[in-house]
Design an enzyme around this catalytic site. Sequence first.
Site, short mmCIF file in Angstrom:
data_model
loop_
_atom_site.label_atom_id
_atom_site.label_comp_id
_atom_site.label_asym_id
_atom_site.label_seq_id
_atom_site.Cartn_x
_atom_site.Cartn_y
_atom_site.Cartn_z
CG ASN A 9 3.94 -2.78 3.63
OD1 ASN A 9 3.61 -2.93 4.81
ND2 ASN A 9 5.12 -2.33 3.26
CE LYS A 11 4.86 1.28 2.98
NZ LYS A 11 5.57 2.31 2.23
CG HIS A 98 9.48 -2.13 2.90
ND1 HIS A 98 9.78 -0.79 3.05
CD2 HIS A 98 8.42 -2.19 2.07
CE1 HIS A 98 8.92 -0.07 2.34
NE2 HIS A 98 8.09 -0.90 1.73
CD GLU A 100 8.56 2.33 4.36
OE1 GLU A 100 7.88 1.56 5.08
OE2 GLU A 100 8.07 2.94 3.39
CD GLU A 170 8.00 -2.06 -2.18
OE1 GLU A 170 6.77 -2.04 -2.33
OE2 GLU A 170 8.55 -1.76 -1.11
N GLY A 176 5.80 6.00 -1.65
CA GLY A 176 5.13 7.05 -0.90
C GLY A 176 5.32 8.44 -1.48
CB SER A 216 3.53 5.85 -6.17
OG SER A 216 4.22 6.55 -5.14
P1 13P Z 1 3.29 3.22 -1.60
O1 13P Z 1 2.38 2.36 -2.42
O2 13P Z 1 2.60 3.97 -0.51
O3 13P Z 1 4.20 4.05 -2.44
O4 13P Z 1 4.25 2.20 -0.81
C1 13P Z 1 4.87 1.19 -1.53
C2 13P Z 1 5.48 0.26 -0.56
O5 13P Z 1 6.43 0.58 0.12
C3 13P Z 1 4.89 -1.07 -0.41
O6 13P Z 1 5.69 -1.91 0.35
#
Ligand code: 13P
Length: 254
Positions: A9, A11, A98, A100, A170, A176, A216
Amino acid sequence: MRKKIVAGNWKMNMDYNEGLALFSEILNMIKDEVTGQQQAVVCSPFIHLHSLAQLAKGYDKVAIGAQNAHQNESGAFTGETSAKMIKSTGAAYVILGHSERRQYFGENNELLAKKTDTVLANGLKPIFCIGETLEEREAEKHFDVIKTQLAEGLYHLSAEQFGQVVIAYEPVWAIGTGKTATSDQAQEIHAFIRAELTAKYGLEVADDTTILYGGSANPKNAPELFAQPDIDGGLIGGASLKSRDFLDIVKVFN
Ligand code: 13P
């Protein structure tokens, strides 16, 4: 046998040229290094989708995905992108729900149920994200949160429709933050998700459902996470922006 998938992803990262350069590196490595049956999926911003899909032609181990889609088929929704548009680029997957999007764009389970319908109606596969916040885990509500997200977002689907869905667990506190769920914590939730799906759709559908872990994940922790019986791959954020790291995670399944 359910599919093993490692999805990146990106982002809101990578301008057009950076994205193409990264993806070209990924393709070259996949060609030379990936020997297993796993699928790599790259979920880029909309601007890259068509170009990446063109580059990926002939690579059966790589698919392209978007990170969101609008719930309506078309119309006066300035700035939005429809599932039909995404499909027309050659993409095959769409990340939905997601954390976010839930947190910053107010997406709730009801909206996500509609988005799921539209995505499926256009022949795309949702990568449907669920997961609890730190507060919810500390209050020991994580199982309830997962159960509600599944029920309200997905349980209106028929078993046949559900067969197109990939689930991504997740935990929001692991995204993150560099703080990964332990393999035991992740396996516990993945097994719970599969038990819930068994109760709703039966053993065969639940057994065939790919459930990804995200938060992560990196080349160091992926082998232990992916060795768990109910973890079928990962949804990778930060580490998917480096071709070497992303490939090393994909290769855990070699
Ligand atoms: P990270 O791997 O940067 O923690 O992000 C995970 C994520 O949100 C994947 O969609």
